[in-house]
Design an enzyme around this catalytic site. Structure first.
Site, PDB file in Angstrom:
ATOM      1  N   ALA A  26      52.321  35.407  36.109  1.00 61.35           N
ATOM      2  CA  ALA A  26      50.885  35.151  35.966  1.00 61.35           C
ATOM      3  C   ALA A  26      50.084  35.925  37.004  1.00 61.35           C
ATOM      4  O   ALA A  26      50.451  35.977  38.161  1.00 61.35           O
ATOM      5  CB  ALA A  26      50.600  33.666  36.121  1.00 61.35           C
ATOM      6  N   ASP A  27      48.992  36.507  36.539  1.00 57.22           N
ATOM      7  CA  ASP A  27      48.034  37.092  37.472  1.00 57.22           C
ATOM      8  C   ASP A  27      46.847  36.117  37.552  1.00 57.22           C
ATOM      9  O   ASP A  27      46.885  35.035  36.971  1.00 57.22           O
ATOM     10  CB  ASP A  27      47.600  38.495  37.048  1.00 57.22           C
ATOM     11  CG  ASP A  27      46.949  38.535  35.670  1.00 57.22           C
ATOM     12  OD1 ASP A  27      46.477  37.485  35.185  1.00 57.22           O
ATOM     13  OD2 ASP A  27      46.891  39.630  35.086  1.00 57.22           O
ATOM     14  N   SER A  28      45.813  36.491  38.276  1.00 59.37           N
ATOM     15  CA  SER A  28      44.691  35.558  38.472  1.00 59.37           C
ATOM     16  C   SER A  28      43.992  35.209  37.156  1.00 59.37           C
ATOM     17  O   SER A  28      43.562  34.069  36.956  1.00 59.37           O
ATOM     18  CB  SER A  28      43.692  36.114  39.474  1.00 59.37           C
ATOM     19  OG  SER A  28      43.206  37.366  39.065  1.00 59.37           O
ATOM     20  N   ASP A  30      45.440  35.071  34.191  1.00 66.15           N
ATOM     21  CA  ASP A  30      46.321  34.127  33.498  1.00 66.15           C
ATOM     22  C   ASP A  30      46.146  32.723  34.049  1.00 66.15           C
ATOM     23  O   ASP A  30      46.110  31.751  33.297  1.00 66.15           O
ATOM     24  CB  ASP A  30      47.794  34.539  33.665  1.00 66.15           C
ATOM     25  CG  ASP A  30      48.146  35.797  32.896  1.00 66.15           C
ATOM     26  OD1 ASP A  30      47.633  35.982  31.777  1.00 66.15           O
ATOM     27  OD2 ASP A  30      48.934  36.592  33.425  1.00 66.15           O
TER      28      ASP A  30
END
Length: 73
Positions: A26-28, A30
């Site tokens: 996950a990135d920000s 997500d």
């Protein structure tokens, strides 16, 4: 389930309470979408400060429990 769906985690990949969103890819963005999915699923509102503190599945579960309890009190 929401986390697995949002991050398209492959079947058979374990997602536990200790799983960190970053370790699941996950990135920000997500993470924001996961929070939005949780808000919709549980009919709650997560403030920005609380959302930034969510790093693991357990963090999310604890916050959901707290907000649902506050809402029904």
């Amino acid at each position: 389930m929401i986390v697995k769906k949002q991050l398209a985690v492959p079947d058979g990949t374990p997602v536990t309470a200790e799983s960190k969103f970053s370790e699941l890819g996950a990135d920000s963005l997500d993470t924001v979408e996961i929070v939005m999915g949780l808000e919709e699923e549980f009919n709650i509102t997560v403030d920005e400060t609380s959302a930034q503190d969510i790093a693991t599945v357990q963090d999310a579960a604890d916050l959901i429990e707290k907000l649902v309890t506050e809402k029904t009190a």
